[in-house]
Design a protein around this motif. Sequence first.
Motif, PDB file in Angstrom:
ATOM      1  N   UNK A 134       0.825  -1.210   0.000  1.00 53.50           N
ATOM      2  CA  UNK A 134       0.000   0.000   0.000  1.00 53.50           C
ATOM      3  C   UNK A 134       0.860   1.262   0.000  1.00 53.50           C
ATOM      4  N   UNK A 135       1.927   1.267   0.819  1.00 54.25           N
ATOM      5  CA  UNK A 135       2.822   2.429   0.867  1.00 54.25           C
ATOM      6  C   UNK A 135       3.505   2.659  -0.482  1.00 54.25           C
ATOM      7  N   UNK A 136       3.973   1.586  -1.098  1.00 50.00           N
ATOM      8  CA  UNK A 136       4.646   1.713  -2.386  1.00 50.00           C
ATOM      9  C   UNK A 136       3.659   2.186  -3.457  1.00 50.00           C
ATOM     10  N   UNK A 137       2.480   1.595  -3.483  1.00 50.58           N
ATOM     11  CA  UNK A 137       1.472   1.992  -4.473  1.00 50.58           C
ATOM     12  C   UNK A 137       1.097   3.463  -4.309  1.00 50.58           C
ATOM     13  N   UNK A 138       0.958   3.928  -3.077  1.00 55.15           N
ATOM     14  CA  UNK A 138       0.647   5.330  -2.824  1.00 55.15           C
ATOM     15  C   UNK A 138       1.748   6.228  -3.388  1.00 55.15           C
ATOM     16  N   UNK A 139       2.997   5.843  -3.174  1.00 55.98           N
ATOM     17  CA  UNK A 139       4.117   6.632  -3.686  1.00 55.98           C
ATOM     18  C   UNK A 139       4.142   6.629  -5.215  1.00 55.98           C
ATOM     19  N   UNK A 140       3.867   5.472  -5.826  1.00 53.54           N
ATOM     20  CA  UNK A 140       3.854   5.369  -7.287  1.00 53.54           C
ATOM     21  C   UNK A 140       2.786   6.274  -7.897  1.00 53.54           C
ATOM     22  N   UNK A 141       1.626   6.336  -7.278  1.00 56.24           N
ATOM     23  CA  UNK A 141       0.533   7.160  -7.799  1.00 56.24           C
ATOM     24  C   UNK A 141       0.856   8.642  -7.731  1.00 56.24           C
ATOM     25  N   UNK A 142       1.674   9.059  -6.779  1.00 60.75           N
ATOM     26  CA  UNK A 142       2.007  10.476  -6.597  1.00 60.75           C
ATOM     27  C   UNK A 142       3.212  10.927  -7.413  1.00 60.75           C
ATOM     28  N   UNK A 143       3.917   9.995  -8.040  1.00 56.07           N
ATOM     29  CA  UNK A 143       5.151  10.336  -8.744  1.00 56.07           C
ATOM     30  C   UNK A 143       4.887  11.097 -10.032  1.00 56.07           C
ATOM     31  N   UNK A 144       5.542  12.243 -10.220  1.00 56.50           N
ATOM     32  CA  UNK A 144       5.480  12.901 -11.525  1.00 56.50           C
ATOM     33  C   UNK A 144       6.390  12.188 -12.519  1.00 56.50           C
ATOM     34  N   UNK A 145       6.146  12.375 -13.787  1.00 59.85           N
ATOM     35  CA  UNK A 145       6.962  11.768 -14.843  1.00 59.85           C
ATOM     36  C   UNK A 145       8.413  12.221 -14.677  1.00 59.85           C
ATOM     37  N   UNK A 146       9.327  11.271 -14.821  1.00 56.20           N
ATOM     38  CA  UNK A 146      10.762  11.544 -14.697  1.00 56.20           C
ATOM     39  C   UNK A 146      11.313  11.306 -13.304  1.00 56.20           C
ATOM     40  N   UNK A 147      10.445  11.051 -12.352  1.00 55.91           N
ATOM     41  CA  UNK A 147      10.875  10.806 -10.975  1.00 55.91           C
ATOM     42  C   UNK A 147      11.343   9.362 -10.813  1.00 55.91           C
ATOM     43  N   UNK A 148      12.337   9.167  -9.975  1.00 59.98           N
ATOM     44  CA  UNK A 148      12.878   7.844  -9.675  1.00 59.98           C
ATOM     45  C   UNK A 148      12.506   7.485  -8.240  1.00 59.98           C
ATOM     46  N   UNK A 149      12.141   6.236  -8.026  1.00 57.29           N
ATOM     47  CA  UNK A 149      11.826   5.731  -6.698  1.00 57.29           C
ATOM     48  C   UNK A 149      12.728   4.541  -6.425  1.00 57.29           C
ATOM     49  N   UNK A 150      13.523   4.631  -5.368  1.00 55.95           N
ATOM     50  CA  UNK A 150      14.379   3.526  -4.951  1.00 55.95           C
ATOM     51  C   UNK A 150      13.762   2.888  -3.712  1.00 55.95           C
ATOM     52  N   UNK A 151      13.303   1.640  -3.861  1.00 57.14           N
ATOM     53  CA  UNK A 151      12.632   0.915  -2.789  1.00 57.14           C
ATOM     54  C   UNK A 151      13.581  -0.148  -2.251  1.00 57.14           C
ATOM     55  N   UNK A 152      13.739  -0.181  -0.934  1.00 63.04           N
ATOM     56  CA  UNK A 152      14.575  -1.177  -0.274  1.00 63.04           C
ATOM     57  C   UNK A 152      13.688  -2.051   0.608  1.00 63.04           C
ATOM     58  N   UNK A 153      13.858  -3.367   0.489  1.00 63.45           N
ATOM     59  CA  UNK A 153      13.074  -4.301   1.296  1.00 63.45           C
ATOM     60  C   UNK A 153      13.858  -5.577   1.500  1.00 63.45           C
TER      61      UNK A 153
END
Length: 96
Positions: free
Chosen positions: A38-57
């Motif tokens: 849920x946290x990752x999906x929320x972040x993905x939905x808010x990302x503008x084009x060109x943004x990078x998300x680095x997820x650690x798990x």
Amino acid sequence: MNGMYERTACVNEPSGHEGNGETIQLSLVDVPWPISILKCNQQLEQMPIGTHLDVTLKDPFIKDNLVLLLNAMPGFAFDVRFVDECICLSITKRPA
């Protein structure tokens, strides 16, 4: 699995961090299922084009579910790496 790289079966090509967008760090190391998704999906939905998300798990089950989620979302490129005891997903939002 020190520094190994795993190419998953993804719809989009892996992220090469194209462009000069912002990079966001998201640690899901201590976040349990399903809150982590849920946290990752929320972040993905808010990302503008060109943004990078680095997820650690750490949980491979969560990684598998995030890969399924990303494969179902057009406009995202990603790759998966194993670094020490963690799994790192590098995700870039591209034009759909």
